[in-house]
Design a protein around this motif. Structure first.
Motif, PDB file in Angstrom:
ATOM      1  N   ASN A  89       0.816  -1.214   0.000  1.00 14.66           N
ATOM      2  CA  ASN A  89       0.000   0.000   0.000  1.00 14.66           C
ATOM      3  C   ASN A  89       0.858   1.276   0.000  1.00 14.66           C
ATOM      4  N   ALA A  90       1.909   1.237  -0.795  1.00 14.57           N
ATOM      5  CA  ALA A  90       2.795   2.399  -0.923  1.00 14.57           C
ATOM      6  C   ALA A  90       2.956   2.747  -2.394  1.00 14.57           C
ATOM      7  N   MET A  91       3.467   3.938  -2.654  1.00 13.81           N
ATOM      8  CA  MET A  91       3.701   4.387  -4.031  1.00 13.81           C
ATOM      9  C   MET A  91       4.669   5.558  -4.010  1.00 13.81           C
ATOM     10  N   SER A  92       5.095   5.987  -5.192  1.00  6.40           N
ATOM     11  CA  SER A  92       5.936   7.171  -5.328  1.00  6.40           C
ATOM     12  C   SER A  92       5.286   8.132  -6.307  1.00  6.40           C
ATOM     13  N   VAL A  93       5.724   9.393  -6.267  1.00  2.55           N
ATOM     14  CA  VAL A  93       5.288  10.381  -7.247  1.00  2.55           C
ATOM     15  C   VAL A  93       6.515  11.158  -7.708  1.00  2.55           C
ATOM     16  N   GLY A  94       6.406  11.839  -8.848  1.00  2.00           N
ATOM     17  CA  GLY A  94       7.486  12.684  -9.332  1.00  2.00           C
ATOM     18  C   GLY A  94       7.509  14.008  -8.600  1.00  2.00           C
ATOM     19  N   ASP A  95       8.667  14.672  -8.614  1.00  2.00           N
ATOM     20  CA  ASP A  95       8.768  15.902  -7.831  1.00  2.00           C
ATOM     21  C   ASP A  95       7.914  17.036  -8.395  1.00  2.00           C
ATOM     22  N   ALA A  96       7.671  17.053  -9.718  1.00  2.00           N
ATOM     23  CA  ALA A  96       6.810  18.091 -10.288  1.00  2.00           C
ATOM     24  C   ALA A  96       5.368  17.924  -9.783  1.00  2.00           C
ATOM     25  N   TYR A  97       4.893  16.683  -9.756  1.00  2.00           N
ATOM     26  CA  TYR A  97       3.538  16.405  -9.251  1.00  2.00           C
ATOM     27  C   TYR A  97       3.459  16.738  -7.763  1.00  2.00           C
ATOM     28  N   ALA A  98       4.508  16.357  -7.042  1.00  2.00           N
ATOM     29  CA  ALA A  98       4.528  16.621  -5.599  1.00  2.00           C
ATOM     30  C   ALA A  98       4.506  18.118  -5.317  1.00  2.00           C
ATOM     31  N   GLU A  99       5.275  18.869  -6.073  1.00  2.00           N
ATOM     32  CA  GLU A  99       5.310  20.319  -5.865  1.00  2.00           C
ATOM     33  C   GLU A  99       3.975  20.959  -6.222  1.00  2.00           C
ATOM     34  N   ARG A 100       3.348  20.454  -7.297  1.00  2.00           N
ATOM     35  CA  ARG A 100       2.072  21.008  -7.745  1.00  2.00           C
ATOM     36  C   ARG A 100       0.969  20.799  -6.717  1.00  2.00           C
ATOM     37  N   HIS A 101       1.038  19.684  -6.001  1.00  4.59           N
ATOM     38  CA  HIS A 101      -0.028  19.358  -5.048  1.00  4.59           C
ATOM     39  C   HIS A 101       0.416  19.462  -3.584  1.00  4.59           C
ATOM     40  N   GLY A 102       1.628  19.932  -3.356  1.00  6.58           N
ATOM     41  CA  GLY A 102       2.104  20.083  -1.988  1.00  6.58           C
ATOM     42  C   GLY A 102       2.240  18.768  -1.246  1.00  6.58           C
TER      43      GLY A 102
END
Length: 857
Positions: free
Chosen positions: A611-624
């Protein structure tokens, strides 16, 4: 009427000199008309095919057509057989028949050769229905009657030499279907290249959909007098289900829209190259009329002295241009139709069948060709016509043909420098931009401004550049070389315009070469740094990897691990409450070894936890988003899950940029097995020291599945290089039209220059210049003009390409590579182009009678 007669007389008198300009108009118009006829014919072909294959009303699953043609699960969306019965009971229904259609298949013959198209057309498998009789007829054998029989389309049978009784193996996610050909069906309309096989309904359901009692759509036929729209309403009311209902026209329009987007791109790209050819043609026509006006200076002066007004002289030249435009455009329209037929034959040799019976020539096509050809010719002749109108009656007392513009004007120089400087500034802003979108605007402006600037400033550059080139190339030829240099410098405006025509095509060649080489170098560098897997397995046409191929792959000896990689569609709700549709990269944990990704927070290995995942830094920055936050993930076809962000990866990459990783086992908890996507690509790592043996073993294990390629990193890099090389070769082929027109410009310039210097040539021959020396002088003049255009074009193009690479660096392609072998080859090739262009003018000059030439006024 007098002006018209004069124009007609001059046009006929100089018909030889107009011929090459007419060829330039002809080629440009032919390319435009050929493109329009070719794409219109393709549209007609697909329109007829879609109209013939569409039922009066089609009922299909609601989500059908939303995904790509090849399903990620390997199975198309389905509806239950009970829907067929409900449809059949609707008012106005004459017949309702369930159909099975799948494009996630590969068909091979007994020699294990793929029977599919090589042009990107799909391979289609389904059941034979009465609706198919609208578009096909059985011309040999009979329809399939059981699981061991299959029917194939006549085009595929002819292309691969198939006959009745031959065995075909159809590879699907549910297993292989081995059957012998019982019949061959021929399309009543043109089939552009799809390979089609038919089974009986029970076999198609069981082998293509996984179970009986399912269909992919229902084909409905209306009773006499019932319209398609009325039938659609009746069927929708009777079924009352979450399905999609389309009339024949709506279904055909939807299919046409899918194909139309590709055809539109191809059409506008080809028209873009035609526009470049027109632009180059403007220089040729401009030079032609400028030189003709210069040679007729004394004649025009006499006409002015006898009472002809400026407007009449101006009008006379414009009428000549009009005649040239009409003549070249009419021939161009006819040549365009021939070009379209030639393109159809070429596509046929590559596997895309197009019939001349569908040749479509809309009334707008010749109109567009004629208008473009005439308008462009008139624009090119505008300045020479104005110059002719300004000739004074006193010109009758001067020698004809005396160049009136030995040096570029001050205004031209200032304007050229201003345009070039502004363009260079725009290119600098593009190269230093932080965002690709903003930089692209500056790049486009920079390309246009520097191109126009170089065209305007060309005569100024001609003096210095030609002198430098002459020092290197011509001085070794002694007096003949120095005379060739002076001839090239005699009229800088003419030399600049002639060189500019060649400059445009070569600038684009250089720019695209730099961009292509940089893309290959960047991707290669990225692969070396990021990819840890030894082998990559994937299909050339996007087919998912079927389970039986996956098992064979995993059983290959010498493999340390095999990594699965699937693309899973989902709706993601981030902590800030925004919901977006995204694709998740579901992979085995070993994928972290196969692709080395940098993280800006957390550990990538933790993203493959439960139940884990990763995201890219652009997506992370866009959504905080921060490590530890929770995402709500609604899997398509499955349940909704709460997944914790365990890692944030860096998007400073070109491989898997922006990818969100999750463990396959996590996805399997929320997505049913029949909705789980198949692997689109797989990776493998060899045991230490067994790379060669493992490579051979993997290829052997997948020998029965020719749709998949096993590549090591060297293969993958070469494949990437070949793909970009093929694309560039296509572009170079289209640019060849502009370069051909430019070569015609050099030929025309030299031919008219020889006529202009007839008396001078006669005098040189009288004082001892041999025919051989004369021909060499003209050839050397042509070479230096061609090299001048090439030097400007290649320099300009490399500047554009280097700037474009800076923008690509923002997308992860950070390596700039100048393809010096290509650049040098093109530069040297330009010298041979100059030699070729000078052959006829030099030959004609050498054949001049000395006494007649001296007597020429």
């Amino acid at each position: 009427m007098t002006v018209l007669k004069t124009s007609m007389r001059n046009f006929v008198a100089h018909k030889g000199r107009m011929a090459l300009s007419a060829v330039a108009v002809l080629l440009s118009v032919a390319f435009v008309c050929g493109t329009l006829v070719f794409t219109d014919t393709m549209n007609t072909t697909f329109d007829k095919l879609f109209a013939a294959t569409s039922a009066d009303v089609t009922v299909s699953p609601k989500s059908a057509g939303e995904d790509e043609e090849i399903s990620q699960t390997g199975r198309p969306e389905t509806l239950p057989a009970s829907v067929v019965d409900r449809v059949a009971g609707a008012d106005g229904v004459k017949a309702a028949e369930g159909a099975v259609v799948s494009m996630s298949v590969t068909v091979v013959n007994s020699d294990n050769k793929n029977m599919g198209s090589t042009t990107g057309a799909p391979t289609i498998a389904g059941n034979w229905t009465r609706n198919d009789l609208k578009s096909m007829e059985i011309t040999s054998g009979h329809a399939p009657r059981g699981p061991t029989e299959v029917m194939v389309d006549a085009g595929t049978a002819d292309k691969h030499g198939l006959g009745l009784g031959d065995e075909l193996r159809t590879i699907a996610v549910t297993g292989d279907i081995r059957a012998k050909i019982s019949g061959i069906a021929t399309f009543k309309v043109t089939n552009p290249g799809a390979a089609v096989v038919y089974f009986d309904t029970a076999t198609a359901q069981r082998k293509l959909l996984g179970k009986q009692g399912l269909f992919t759509n229902v084909a409905v036929t209306a009773e006499d007098g019932v319209t398609d729209e009325q039938l659609k309403r009746n069927v929708a009311a009777a079924v009352e289900g979450p399905y999609k209902y389309q009339t024949s026209k709506e279904a055909a329009d939807a299919n046409r829209q899918d194909v139309g987007s590709f055809l539109d791109v191809m059409k506008y790209v080809m028209l873009g190259f035609a526009a470049i050819a027109f632009l180059v043609g403007i220089f040729l026509i401009f030079n032609t009329f400028s030189m003709l006006v210069a040679q007729r200076t004394r004649e025009i002066g006499l006409m002015r002295a006898l009472g002809a007004g400026r407007n009449q002289i101006n009008q006379s030249v414009r009428i000549e241009a009009l005649l040239l435009g009409v003549f070249g455009s009419v021939l161009g329209v006819g040549a365009g139709v021939g070009l379209a037929v030639g393109l159809m034959k070429l596509m046929g040799s590559m596997g895309m069948e197009l019939s001349t019976a569908d040749l479509t020539i809309k009334w707008t096509t010749p109109v567009v060709g004629l208008v473009l050809g005439i308008v462009v010719t008139l624009i090119a002749a505008y300045l020479p016509a104005r110059r002719a109108g300004k000739v004074s009656p006193m010109a009758a007392l001067r020698d004809a043909g005396t160049p009136g513009d030995r040096k570029a004007g001050l205004l031209r120089g200032v304007l050229g420098l201003a345009l070039t400087g502004t363009g260079v500034a725009a290119l600098y802003l593009a190269a230093t931009a932080d965002k690709a979108g903003q930089g692209s605007l500056f790049l486009g402006a920079g390309v246009v401004l520097t191109l126009i600037g170089f065209v305007v400033i060309g005569p100024l550059l001609a003096g210095g550049v030609v002198k430098v080139l002459s020092t290197v190339v011509l001085r070794m030829f002694g007096p003949v070389g120095r005379m060739a240099e002076r001839n090239a410098l005699r009229n800088p405006r003419r030399t600049g315009a002639t060189g500019a025509a060649l400059m445009i095509g070569l600038a684009l060649v250089a720019c695209l070469s730099v961009v292509g080489s940089s893309m290959v170098a960047s991707a290669t560098d990225e692969l070396d740094r990021s990819v840890g897997a030894d082998f990559i397995v994937q299909s050339a046409n996007g087919q998912p990897i079927v389970p039986q191929a996956q098992k064979a792959l995993e059983a290959a000896p010498g493999i340390a691990h095999v990594t699965e990689y699937k693309l899973v569609d989902a709706k993601l709700t981030s902590p800030d409450g925004r919901t977006e549709e995204e694709g998740l990269a579901a992979a085995d944990p070993t994928y972290a070894q196969d692709l080395r990704r940098e993280t800006v927070a957390g550990q990538l290995s933790a993203a493959y936890g439960k139940n884990a995942m990763s995201v890219g830094d652009a997506y992370a920055e866009r959504h905080g988003i921060e490590v530890g936050d929770e995402m709500t993930v609604a899997f398509k076809g499955g349940e909704t899950a709460k997944l914790k962000i365990a890692a944030i990866t860096s998007d400073d990459t070109n491989v898997d940029k922006g990818a969100m990783y999750v463990n396959i086992t996590t996805v399997e908890q929320y997505v049913p097995a029949d909705k789980m996507p198949k692997n689109m690509i797989m990776f493998a790592k060899a045991e230490d020291g067994r790379e060669k043996a493992a490579y051979t073993a993997l290829k052997d294990s997948l020998a029965a599945y020719p749709q998949y390629k096993v590549q090591n990193q060297t293969d993958f890099k070469q494949d990437l290089k070949d793909q970009i090389g093929q694309l560039l070769n296509m572009v170079y082929g289209l640019l060849a039209l502009a370069i051909i027109v430019a070569v015609l410009g050099v030929v025309n310039t030299l031919a008219l220059s020889v006529v202009e210097r007839t008396r001078e040539i006669g005098l040189m021959r009288a004082v001892g210049l041999s025919r051989r020396q004369l021909r060499r002088m003209i050839r050397l003049e042509s070479v230096v003009i061609a090299l001048f255009g090439a030097l400007l074009g290649l320099g300009l193009g490399m500047g554009w390409g280097a700037t474009a690479q800076k923008l690509l660096a923002l997308e992860g392609l950070g390596v700039l590579e100048i393809p010096w072998p290509t650049i040098l080859t093109v530069f040297v090739g330009s010298a041979f182009v100059g030699l070729f262009a000078a052959l006829v003018p030099a030959f004609r000059a050498g054949r001049m009678n000395v006494l007649n030439a001296i007597a020429t006024e």
